[in-house]
Design an enzyme around this catalytic site. Structure first.
Site, PDB file in Angstrom:
ATOM      1  N   SER A 131      73.942 -13.553  14.001  1.00 46.28           N
ATOM      2  CA  SER A 131      74.155 -14.755  13.206  1.00 46.28           C
ATOM      3  C   SER A 131      73.565 -14.560  11.806  1.00 46.28           C
ATOM      4  CB  SER A 131      73.563 -15.972  13.927  1.00 46.28           C
ATOM      5  OG  SER A 131      73.980 -17.171  13.341  1.00 46.28           O
ATOM      6  N   HIS A 167      80.007 -16.496  14.546  1.00 48.52           N
ATOM      7  CA  HIS A 167      80.419 -17.524  15.520  1.00 48.52           C
ATOM      8  C   HIS A 167      81.878 -17.932  15.239  1.00 48.52           C
ATOM      9  CE1 HIS A 167      76.166 -17.762  16.482  1.00 48.52           C
ATOM     10  NE2 HIS A 167      75.871 -18.213  15.271  1.00 48.52           N
TER      11      HIS A 167
END
Length: 260
Positions: A131, A167
């Site tokens: 991330s 994501h």
């Protein structure tokens, strides 16, 4: 020296309940039986829960573990901030966790961690992260680290060319925001990575994409005459590979709310 970076879209010890194949993959990429791996938890404000999960996961994988923290008092196995440049160079791998990318970059630049990470990469230390820890290596990222309602471009470390989105398939708003940013020339051509997928770079070129969930992959995303073009990168499934951890846990709604 090989200069390698593993950018993970989502998953691993921070988002899964059990040891993940991607964590074992990082261990194996070092080529060592007991690699030295340091966790940099700055994006989450050195959240103790994340540090504890890192130690539990990588100890189970037989690694020699340490961490670097700026927001908590030094604890067992913490790298002293006064000696961080030297000790990061001694690692086999460095893993950057998820959280607030903008805040992490500011702290790193104040403490010269950005310079230390670049030096480690040039020396051949494997850089990895999930991330925020994936976006940080690129020229730019598309992030909600500004704590506003929208995803905004952010200038990152620039070790890898282009921008990165994470994501990707699990959050339609991220996909739409990246497309819009590309059409507005707010970010350069991008790599977008799904949860349960990662991209390995050798130098500044993509070596391969890997995934540990069927259908998860990465995409090259560009804008051609105001039209966004997504080109999927075939991903090698690692969940069935020999010597990798096979226990996969779910991504929880709480974890998806972690900012990057």
């Amino acid at each position: 020296m090989r200069r390698r970076i593993l950018a993970i879209g989502g998953g691993g010890f921070m988002m899964e309940d059990n040891v993940s194949p991607i964590d074992a993959y990082i261990r194996d990429l070092t080529g060592r039986s007991r690699p030295r791996i340091c966790f940099i938890s700055t994006p989450s404000g050195d959240l103790p829960e994340h540090i504890e999960k890192f130690y539990a996961t990588y100890a189970a994988l037989g690694c020699e573990t340490s961490h670097l923290a700026f927001f908590r008092l030094p604890s067992h196995n913490a790298i002293p901030v006064a000696d961080l440049a030297r000790q990061l160079l001694e690692q086999d791998a460095i893993f950057v966790g998820g959280g607030n990318t903008k805040s992490a970059l500011a702290v790193w630049r104040e403490w010269a961690v950005d310079e230390a990470l670049c030096a480690a990469w040039k020396k051949g230390v494997l850089l990895a992260g999930m991330s925020a820890g994936a976006m940080c290596w690129f020229e730019a990222g598309l992030t909600d680290s500004f704590w506003g309602p929208d995803y905004r471009p952010l200038t990152c470390l620039g070790l890898l060319p282009g921008a990165c989105g994470v994501h990707y398939s699990s959050d339609p708003k991220r996909r739409a925001s990246l497309h819009h940013a590309l059409q507005m020339n707010a970010v350069p051509a991008s790599i977008a990575i799904d949860d349960h997928a990662a991209v390995l770079f050798d130098g500044i070129e993509i070596d391969k994409a890997v995934s540990w969930r069927e259908g998860a992959t990465a995409y090259r995303v560009t804008s051609v005459q105001d039209t966004v073009v997504e080109t999927p990168t075939p991903a090698e499934l690692i969940s069935d590979m020999k010597n990798h951890a096979l226990n996969e846990g779910p991504v929880t709604s709480k974890d998806r709310r972690e900012r990057d």
